[in-house]
Design a protein around this motif. Structure first.
Motif, mmCIF file in Angstrom:
data_model
loop_
_atom_site.group_PDB
_atom_site.id
_atom_site.type_symbol
_atom_site.label_atom_id
_atom_site.label_comp_id
_atom_site.label_asym_id
_atom_site.label_seq_id
_atom_site.Cartn_x
_atom_site.Cartn_y
_atom_site.Cartn_z
ATOM 1 N N VAL A 186 -11.303 -3.557 31.513
ATOM 2 C CA VAL A 186 -10.474 -4.414 30.659
ATOM 3 C C VAL A 186 -10.299 -5.734 31.392
ATOM 4 C CG1 VAL A 186 -8.251 -4.724 29.510
ATOM 5 C CG2 VAL A 186 -9.266 -2.441 29.643
ATOM 6 N N TYR A 187 -10.588 -6.836 30.706
ATOM 7 C CA TYR A 187 -10.423 -8.162 31.304
ATOM 8 C C TYR A 187 -9.203 -8.830 30.684
ATOM 9 C CZ TYR A 187 -15.265 -7.224 32.549
ATOM 10 O OH TYR A 187 -16.408 -6.640 33.027
ATOM 11 N N TYR A 188 -8.116 -8.844 31.442
ATOM 12 C CA TYR A 188 -6.883 -9.476 30.964
ATOM 13 C C TYR A 188 -6.134 -9.997 32.193
ATOM 14 C CZ TYR A 188 -2.366 -10.147 28.643
ATOM 15 O OH TYR A 188 -1.210 -10.694 28.156
ATOM 16 N N PRO A 189 -5.834 -11.291 32.237
ATOM 17 C CA PRO A 189 -5.197 -11.830 33.450
ATOM 18 C C PRO A 189 -3.843 -11.196 33.750
ATOM 19 C CG PRO A 189 -5.405 -13.538 31.712
ATOM 20 C CD PRO A 189 -6.126 -12.326 31.242
ATOM 21 N N GLY A 190 -3.241 -10.514 32.776
ATOM 22 C CA GLY A 190 -1.935 -9.902 32.979
ATOM 23 C C GLY A 190 -1.984 -8.500 33.562
ATOM 24 N N LEU A 191 -3.188 -7.988 33.828
ATOM 25 C CA LEU A 191 -3.280 -6.657 34.455
ATOM 26 C C LEU A 191 -3.146 -6.812 35.963
ATOM 27 C CD1 LEU A 191 -6.202 -4.850 32.574
ATOM 28 C CD2 LEU A 191 -3.761 -4.304 32.475
ATOM 29 N N LYS A 192 -2.155 -6.152 36.527
ATOM 30 C CA LYS A 192 -1.873 -6.314 37.967
ATOM 31 C C LYS A 192 -3.069 -5.937 38.835
ATOM 32 C CE LYS A 192 3.136 -6.007 38.106
ATOM 33 N NZ LYS A 192 3.738 -5.271 36.974
ATOM 34 N N SER A 193 -3.910 -5.024 38.345
ATOM 35 C CA SER A 193 -5.061 -4.580 39.134
ATOM 36 C C SER A 193 -6.213 -5.585 39.089
ATOM 37 C CB SER A 193 -5.532 -3.231 38.588
ATOM 38 O OG SER A 193 -5.755 -3.356 37.189
ATOM 39 N N GLU A 236 0.598 -17.699 39.256
ATOM 40 C CA GLU A 236 0.933 -18.950 39.928
ATOM 41 C C GLU A 236 0.893 -20.147 38.972
ATOM 42 O OE1 GLU A 236 -1.147 -19.061 43.737
ATOM 43 O OE2 GLU A 236 -1.278 -21.242 43.444
ATOM 44 N N GLN A 237 -0.157 -20.238 38.157
ATOM 45 C CA GLN A 237 -0.284 -21.468 37.362
ATOM 46 C C GLN A 237 0.070 -21.310 35.888
ATOM 47 O OE1 GLN A 237 -4.272 -23.008 37.934
ATOM 48 N NE2 GLN A 237 -5.107 -21.892 36.193
ATOM 49 N N MET A 238 0.355 -20.086 35.459
ATOM 50 C CA MET A 238 0.742 -19.879 34.058
ATOM 51 C C MET A 238 2.133 -19.259 33.990
ATOM 52 S SD MET A 238 -2.846 -18.190 32.725
ATOM 53 C CE MET A 238 -2.550 -18.329 30.967
ATOM 54 N N LYS A 239 2.773 -19.467 32.846
ATOM 55 C CA LYS A 239 4.099 -18.880 32.655
ATOM 56 C C LYS A 239 3.981 -17.487 32.037
ATOM 57 C CE LYS A 239 7.653 -19.841 29.939
ATOM 58 N NZ LYS A 239 8.236 -20.545 28.807
ATOM 59 N N GLY A 240 2.798 -17.183 31.551
ATOM 60 C CA GLY A 240 2.553 -15.879 30.944
ATOM 61 C C GLY A 240 1.059 -15.732 30.753
ATOM 62 N N PHE A 241 0.630 -14.600 30.168
ATOM 63 C CA PHE A 241 -0.792 -14.275 30.183
ATOM 64 C C PHE A 241 -1.476 -14.418 28.827
ATOM 65 C CE2 PHE A 241 1.562 -11.734 33.332
ATOM 66 C CZ PHE A 241 1.030 -12.306 34.480
ATOM 67 N N SER A 242 -0.724 -14.822 27.821
ATOM 68 C CA SER A 242 -1.265 -15.057 26.488
ATOM 69 C C SER A 242 -1.746 -13.765 25.812
ATOM 70 C CB SER A 242 -2.352 -16.136 26.535
ATOM 71 O OG SER A 242 -2.427 -16.795 25.292
ATOM 72 N N GLY A 243 -2.445 -13.917 24.712
ATOM 73 C CA GLY A 243 -2.724 -12.751 23.866
ATOM 74 C C GLY A 243 -4.183 -12.386 23.697
ATOM 75 N N MET A 244 -5.033 -12.874 24.621
ATOM 76 C CA MET A 244 -6.462 -12.585 24.510
ATOM 77 C C MET A 244 -6.898 -11.637 25.620
ATOM 78 S SD MET A 244 -7.595 -14.414 22.039
ATOM 79 C CE MET A 244 -9.338 -14.137 22.330
ATOM 80 N N PHE A 245 -7.674 -10.610 25.266
ATOM 81 C CA PHE A 245 -8.324 -9.825 26.323
ATOM 82 C C PHE A 245 -9.671 -9.338 25.822
ATOM 83 C CE2 PHE A 245 -5.692 -6.467 24.266
ATOM 84 C CZ PHE A 245 -6.660 -5.502 24.022
ATOM 85 N N SER A 246 -10.490 -8.875 26.752
ATOM 86 C CA SER A 246 -11.730 -8.239 26.325
ATOM 87 C C SER A 246 -11.914 -6.946 27.098
ATOM 88 C CB SER A 246 -12.926 -9.190 26.480
ATOM 89 O OG SER A 246 -12.980 -9.707 27.770
ATOM 90 N N VAL A 299 -10.745 -9.223 21.999
ATOM 91 C CA VAL A 299 -9.622 -8.994 21.082
ATOM 92 C C VAL A 299 -8.663 -10.178 21.111
ATOM 93 C CG1 VAL A 299 -7.699 -7.457 20.488
ATOM 94 C CG2 VAL A 299 -9.768 -6.509 21.546
ATOM 95 N N SER A 300 -8.294 -10.673 19.938
ATOM 96 C CA SER A 300 -7.195 -11.616 19.807
ATOM 97 C C SER A 300 -6.041 -10.807 19.226
ATOM 98 C CB SER A 300 -7.579 -12.765 18.866
ATOM 99 O OG SER A 300 -6.438 -13.547 18.573
ATOM 100 N N VAL A 301 -5.071 -10.506 20.073
ATOM 101 C CA VAL A 301 -3.996 -9.602 19.659
ATOM 102 C C VAL A 301 -3.003 -10.358 18.776
ATOM 103 C CG1 VAL A 301 -2.218 -8.013 20.446
ATOM 104 C CG2 VAL A 301 -4.256 -8.381 21.846
ATOM 105 N N GLY A 302 -2.745 -9.835 17.614
ATOM 106 C CA GLY A 302 -1.797 -10.458 16.691
ATOM 107 C C GLY A 302 -0.369 -10.047 16.997
ATOM 108 N N ILE A 303 0.512 -10.343 16.068
ATOM 109 C CA ILE A 303 1.922 -10.018 16.305
ATOM 110 C C ILE A 303 2.413 -8.893 15.388
ATOM 111 C CG2 ILE A 303 2.416 -12.313 17.237
ATOM 112 C CD1 ILE A 303 3.864 -12.974 14.597
ATOM 113 N N GLU A 304 1.456 -8.045 14.932
ATOM 114 C CA GLU A 304 1.864 -6.859 14.184
ATOM 115 C C GLU A 304 2.624 -5.929 15.129
ATOM 116 O OE1 GLU A 304 -1.373 -7.801 14.719
ATOM 117 O OE2 GLU A 304 -2.484 -7.902 12.825
ATOM 118 N N ASN A 305 3.133 -4.815 14.603
ATOM 119 C CA ASN A 305 3.827 -3.842 15.453
ATOM 120 C C ASN A 305 2.835 -3.209 16.441
ATOM 121 O OD1 ASN A 305 4.739 -0.938 16.105
ATOM 122 N ND2 ASN A 305 6.588 -1.979 15.417
#
Ligand SMILES: *Cc1c(COP(=O)(O)O)cnc(C)c1O
Length: 380
Positions: free
Chosen positions: A272-279, A288-298, A359-365
């Motif tokens: 899984v490629y997502y900048p918000g994954l601690k691993s 460091e340079q972003m306030k959050g990781f946004s909603g895109m992953f692959s 994946v572009s994750v939407g804001i559904e439940n």
């Protein structure tokens, strides 16, 4: 004022003539003059339109910048930046970037005599190595597409500035809510407002944001001369999107963290490629340079093309589609869609395998999204 407040108010004062709290759609191509050259600031809507003006002020505010310019598409904004240069000038671009930017450089601007080279976004030295005494611009996108790599903006800005070149950051994937490249040293920020900024998959639009007045004047001159301006309705829709950018981005991110975490433990998923994954290797720099990781992953699915086909055939809620950043979840297949025109060897060298799904994750439940993925993965 803070981001959420500026997004709702900057450039968007109640209408002076009527008190309307929402900036009206000024659907007018021209403006009456009291006498020749005497007018209220608007002459012709290619040059300036009040709805577009409101959007341009709001865009600058989101990036904490002085000047904003709106364009008919992200690609039109990109074209305006490249048009600052002349025959013989040299541009360096990161090698993991939006296909349309690559196409523009390779098939439009090279013809006009612009020199282009590509730097490996995993190695800062490769930017340094690519610099020549003709280099005028370094172009990066971070997070990158489709592998969500993070490039150190501050360090690339230093490399560019050492040679008096400009650094441009395409900030489309992060949105100004999560990342502000100008304070980190970038000279120009470009957006496809089609994506998170407008946020509802209903317009095509672009933006440029800068602090330098000369750069602004040059780009504004180009905007009026080349004419790729957005119409007032599209500007109005982008403005409407901007008002909810902060709440949408928080929701996109929350869902992305949840789903990326779920998939990273799934037996049928290999990466899984997502900048918000601690691993992940990009986590520290993203923090460091972003306030959050946004909603895109692959992610990569075990089983290659056949497995991907079965996933798509059985997946509910997520639409198979290009684009990103809308409220609805989209899924896409880089090897067969956005990067299909790239020679296979080149594509694989860049890590865009036959198993990669974006994946572009939407804001559904998020539970509904997870259950949809779980059900489809069970049939892979
Ligand atoms: C979509 C996109 C563009 C191009 O924008 P358009 O609005 O489609 O012209 C540029 N950069 C990135 C990162 C994009 O995702």
């Amino acid at each position: 004022m803070r981001f959420e407040t500026r997004a709702i108010h900057d450039g968007q004062n109640p209408d002076q003539a009527t008190g309307a709290v929402v900036v009206p759609v000024y659907q007018s191509s021209t403006y009456q003059q009291q006498a020749v050259g005497q007018h209220k600031g608007y002459e012709y809507s290619r040059t300036g339109n009040p709805t577009r003006q409101a959007l341009e002020v709001a865009l600058a505010s989101l990036e904490e910048a002085k000047f904003g310019l709106a364009f008919a598409s992200g690609v039109a904004a990109t074209t305006a930046v490249f048009s600052l240069f002349k025959k013989g000038d040299h541009i360096i671009a990161g090698d993991d970037m939006y296909g349309g930017t690559y196409r523009l450089l390779e098939q439009v601007f090279k013809k006009w005599g612009l020199g282009v080279s590509y730097a490996d976004v995993d190695k800062l030295q490769s930017f340094e190595k690519a610099v020549t005494n003709k280099t005028k611009l370094i172009w990066i996108e971070t997070p990158t597409n489709p592998l969500l790599k993070i490039i150190n903006i501050e360090k690339v800005a230093k490399i560019a500035h050492k040679k008096n070149a400009l650094l441009v950051v395409d900030n489309t994937f992060a949105s100004p809510y999560f990342q502000k490249p100008l304070p980190l040293g970038a000279d120009i920020v470009v957006h496809s407002t089609t994506k998170y900024i407008a946020g509802h998959s209903d317009i095509i639009g672009g933006a440029i944001v800068v602090n330098d007045e000369k750069l602004y004047n040059d780009l504004k001159f180009y905007q009026n001369s080349a004419g790729a301006v957005p119409g007032p309705w599209d500007c109005w829709l982008a403005l409407r999107g901007i008002k909810t950018l902060a709440v949408r981005m928080r929701a996109h991110e929350e869902n992305a963290i949840y789903l990326a975490g779920y998939l990273s433990k799934h037996a049928k998923v290999s990466n899984v490629y997502y900048p918000g994954l601690k691993s992940g290797k990009n986590y520290a720099l993203a923090r460091e340079q972003m306030k959050g990781f946004s909603g895109m992953f692959s992610f990569e699915l075990k089983g290659g093309r056949a497995a991907v086909r079965r996933l798509f055939a059985n997946l509910k809620i997520f639409s198979l589609a290009e684009s990103l950043g809308g409220v609805e979840s989209l899924i896409s297949y880089p090897a067969g869609m956005t990067h299909a025109s790239m020679p296979e060897e080149e594509r694989l060298k860049r890590g865009i395998t036959d198993s990669l799904v974006r994946v572009s994750v939407g804001i559904e439940n998020r539970i509904d999204l997870k259950q949809a993925l779980a059900a489809a993965l069970a049939l892979v």
